[in-house]
Design an enzyme around this catalytic site. Structure first.
Site, mmCIF file in Angstrom:
data_model
loop_
_atom_site.group_PDB
_atom_site.id
_atom_site.type_symbol
_atom_site.label_atom_id
_atom_site.label_comp_id
_atom_site.label_asym_id
_atom_site.label_seq_id
_atom_site.Cartn_x
_atom_site.Cartn_y
_atom_site.Cartn_z
ATOM 1 N N TRP A 52 28.110 45.906 41.240
ATOM 2 C CA TRP A 52 27.566 45.798 39.885
ATOM 3 C C TRP A 52 26.054 46.068 39.933
ATOM 4 O O TRP A 52 25.707 47.238 40.218
ATOM 5 C CB TRP A 52 28.016 44.508 39.173
ATOM 6 C CG TRP A 52 27.695 43.186 39.762
ATOM 7 C CD1 TRP A 52 26.798 42.273 39.283
ATOM 8 C CD2 TRP A 52 28.320 42.569 40.903
ATOM 9 N NE1 TRP A 52 26.813 41.148 40.078
ATOM 10 C CE2 TRP A 52 27.726 41.292 41.059
ATOM 11 C CE3 TRP A 52 29.289 42.934 41.815
ATOM 12 C CZ2 TRP A 52 28.067 40.407 42.072
ATOM 13 C CZ3 TRP A 52 29.644 42.072 42.834
ATOM 14 C CH2 TRP A 52 29.037 40.826 42.956
ATOM 15 N N ASP A 53 25.169 45.105 39.751
ATOM 16 C CA ASP A 53 23.739 45.436 39.627
ATOM 17 C C ASP A 53 23.293 46.450 40.684
ATOM 18 O O ASP A 53 23.459 46.219 41.883
ATOM 19 C CB ASP A 53 22.888 44.178 39.776
ATOM 20 C CG ASP A 53 23.109 43.178 38.661
ATOM 21 O OD1 ASP A 53 24.063 43.354 37.885
ATOM 22 O OD2 ASP A 53 22.335 42.214 38.570
ATOM 23 N N ARG A 209 15.629 34.235 38.231
ATOM 24 C CA ARG A 209 16.100 35.244 39.177
ATOM 25 C C ARG A 209 15.561 36.644 38.866
ATOM 26 O O ARG A 209 14.779 36.823 37.946
ATOM 27 C CB ARG A 209 17.631 35.287 39.158
ATOM 28 C CG ARG A 209 18.250 35.480 37.775
ATOM 29 C CD ARG A 209 19.781 35.443 37.912
ATOM 30 N NE ARG A 209 20.449 35.707 36.667
ATOM 31 C CZ ARG A 209 21.007 34.786 35.888
ATOM 32 N NH1 ARG A 209 20.953 33.507 36.228
ATOM 33 N NH2 ARG A 209 21.612 35.130 34.770
ATOM 34 N N ASP A 210 16.013 37.594 39.655
ATOM 35 C CA ASP A 210 15.827 39.032 39.420
ATOM 36 C C ASP A 210 14.371 39.501 39.535
ATOM 37 O O ASP A 210 13.815 40.094 38.598
ATOM 38 C CB ASP A 210 16.400 39.440 38.049
ATOM 39 C CG ASP A 210 17.868 39.091 37.888
ATOM 40 O OD1 ASP A 210 18.501 38.710 38.890
ATOM 41 O OD2 ASP A 210 18.388 39.198 36.763
ATOM 42 N N ARG A 215 2.783 47.251 40.810
ATOM 43 C CA ARG A 215 1.325 47.301 40.736
ATOM 44 C C ARG A 215 0.930 47.709 39.324
ATOM 45 O O ARG A 215 1.429 48.704 38.801
ATOM 46 C CB ARG A 215 0.782 48.316 41.751
ATOM 47 C CG ARG A 215 -0.725 48.252 41.899
ATOM 48 C CD ARG A 215 -1.235 49.121 43.030
ATOM 49 N NE ARG A 215 -0.707 48.747 44.335
ATOM 50 C CZ ARG A 215 -1.046 47.655 45.023
ATOM 51 N NH1 ARG A 215 -1.934 46.819 44.524
ATOM 52 N NH2 ARG A 215 -0.519 47.395 46.193
ATOM 53 N N ASP A 216 0.071 46.925 38.702
ATOM 54 C CA ASP A 216 -0.382 47.243 37.346
ATOM 55 C C ASP A 216 -1.205 48.528 37.402
ATOM 56 O O ASP A 216 -2.221 48.573 38.097
ATOM 57 C CB ASP A 216 -1.223 46.070 36.809
ATOM 58 C CG ASP A 216 -1.788 46.354 35.414
ATOM 59 O OD1 ASP A 216 -1.542 47.456 34.877
ATOM 60 O OD2 ASP A 216 -2.478 45.476 34.876
ATOM 61 N N ASP A 291 19.687 33.500 25.254
ATOM 62 C CA ASP A 291 19.526 32.633 26.420
ATOM 63 C C ASP A 291 19.289 33.396 27.722
ATOM 64 O O ASP A 291 18.990 32.785 28.737
ATOM 65 C CB ASP A 291 20.751 31.725 26.577
ATOM 66 C CG ASP A 291 20.395 30.445 27.311
ATOM 67 O OD1 ASP A 291 19.249 29.961 27.128
ATOM 68 O OD2 ASP A 291 21.230 29.940 28.074
ATOM 69 N N GLU A 294 17.645 39.296 31.362
ATOM 70 C CA GLU A 294 17.889 39.485 32.792
ATOM 71 C C GLU A 294 17.239 40.760 33.310
ATOM 72 O O GLU A 294 16.971 41.698 32.559
ATOM 73 C CB GLU A 294 19.400 39.592 33.035
ATOM 74 C CG GLU A 294 20.178 38.417 32.473
ATOM 75 C CD GLU A 294 21.594 38.359 33.012
ATOM 76 O OE1 GLU A 294 21.830 37.545 33.908
ATOM 77 O OE2 GLU A 294 22.449 39.128 32.553
#
Ligand code: FRU
Length: 424
Positions: A52-53, A209-210, A215-216, A291, A294
């Protein structure tokens, strides 16, 4: 964690709000923000595992990177159990739906490689059994650090708890393929603090999580996005005027929406290596709206910060709804204020006729959006479904100012590199 004083002294920003009024503008099935129908005849990457991810290898600036001409992706992965008695139904048939639904509890990080940016070959597990400190290896980001092929894999170590961690290893290529070596020492970075980000003690359904380090492009510092919930005991959050936004008469009732408290978190590194992090207040909150925000990630384009995050229908609050898919927000500077793209936030949602066809979208800086196939109906009533656990067709979107448009569809799991690094 060390108690070095904050680089910022005072809080540098106020979180931007995704309001209920914004979410009322979400409309499923707008063709400019809807993923084309996925056919039930999709090919699967593997009969042995579900994936999946999907986390493409990239550099710290966000560019999808191949090494010596090899593309590399990391995936959350779990064995399929077609012959395991535990997954047989009353008639002795393989209950693939139950097997698929149980996958989160046994998620492990695997990697795949390819010469073409598709047709992925399975490389194997990234970390040997026992290396990761928890049962579940949940989503994160692999960063190619240099021409020696060093890779920092940031991910989420879950059960017990949820800790943002990293593990360093190396990518090695030959003419025939890719292997990952090292990845033996996992370093815990940080956990929810209960002051800005909700802890398990405050809410058994908390999310933390995740990680997505970057870097900006403007200030050059190292930061990290992550998924969180706003701190506080479950049920204690207030859905006030600011969270409701400018709604029409009759839309003031917020029901039980105080239970939906997603946010996009951000942390800043105190060092160049990304071993020492300080959490900052969330960039974006969705209290009273949703809620789960992600796998947050950025696309930096036209001097703007395009913040993307995935969310579900089932995680919306009372009185608001939207499809499973990827949502987006844009700002002129890293700390906002962020404005929902397309007015509502919705960038690419599932069509209502196939509400679970894909999920876990990742918008890449070239406008390509990768995701996985969850389930696709195989009959008109939608009661029969085929489980995916494989790569979805890639979708092309165009990002223009505060709007996005679906403009193309590509092959299954098409994740072409944006630059190639020749290893030394
Ligand atoms: C998204 C997600 C991530 C998490 C993983 C768990 O699909 O929920 O937020 O890391 O899947 O399997």
């Amino acid at each position: 964690m060390k108690s070095t004083p904050s680089k910022f002294g005072k809080t540098p920003h106020q979180p931007s709000l995704w309001t209920r009024a914004d979410a009322l503008k979400v409309h499923a099935d707008d063709p400019t923000t809807t993923q084309p129908l996925v056919s039930a005849n999709f090919p699967v990457l593997s009969d042995e595992v579900f994936i999946w991810d999907t986390m493409p290898l990239r550099d710290i600036d966000g560019n999808i990177t191949s090494v010596d001409g090899w593309s590399v992706i990391f995936t959350l992965t779990a064995d399929r159990h077609p012959n395991d008695p535990q997954y047989l139904d009353q008639n002795g048939n393989y209950d693939v739906i139950r097997d698929w639904n149980d996958r989160h509890g046994r998620a492990k990080m695997y990697y795949w490689f390819s010469r073409t940016g598709k047709d992925w070959k399975l490389g194997g597990r990234v970390m040997a059994e026992g290396v990761s400190p928890t049962v579940r290896e949940w989503a994160g980001t692999p960063i190619l650090l240099n021409e020696q092929g060093e890779v920092d894999l940031y991910y989420t170590a879950v059960t017990p708890g949820a800790t943002i961690v990293k593990v360093r290893g190396r990518v090695v290529t030959t003419e025939h393929g890719v292997s990952l070596v090292g990845f033996e020492k996992v370093k815990p970075l940080f956990e929810a603090d209960g002051k800005m980000y909700q802890t398990e003690a405050q809410n058994a359904f908390w999310g933390f999580r995740d990680p997505w380090p970057f870097r900006d492009p403007k200030d050059g510092k190292l930061y990290m996005l992550f998924e969180g919930n706003v701190a506080g005991e479950r049920g204690s959050h207030k859905v006030g005027k600011a969270e409701i936004g400018d709604v029409p008469p009759g839309y003031e009732d917020v029901g039980n929406s105080r239970f939906q408290t997603a946010c996009v978190g951000i942390a800043v590194a105190r060092d160049e290596d990304g071993d020492d992090w300080e959490m900052l207040p969330p960039l974006l909150t969705a209290v009273g709206v949703n809620d789960q925000t992600e796998r947050p990630h950025f696309v930096f384009q036209d001097g703007k910060y395009y913040l993307f995050t995935i969310s579900h229908t089932f995680t919306y609050a009372d009185g608001v709804t939207g499809p499973d898919g990827v949502y987006g927000f844009v700002a002129d500077s890293l700390f906002g204020p962020y404005v929902p793209l397309n007015g509502s936030g919705l960038v690419l949602g599932n069509p209502s006729s196939q509400p679970f066809q894909t999920y876990s979208h990742c918008v890449m800086p070239n406008g390509l959006v990768t995701s996985f196939i969850d389930s696709v109906p195989t009959d008109d009533t939608g009661t029969q479904i085929r489980i995916g656990g494989t790569e979805a067709p890639t979708v092309g979107i165009k990002i223009k100012g505060q709007q996005t448009f679906v403009v193309a569809e590509y092959d299954y799991g098409y994740i072409p590199p944006m630059l190639d690094v020749t290893l030394k």
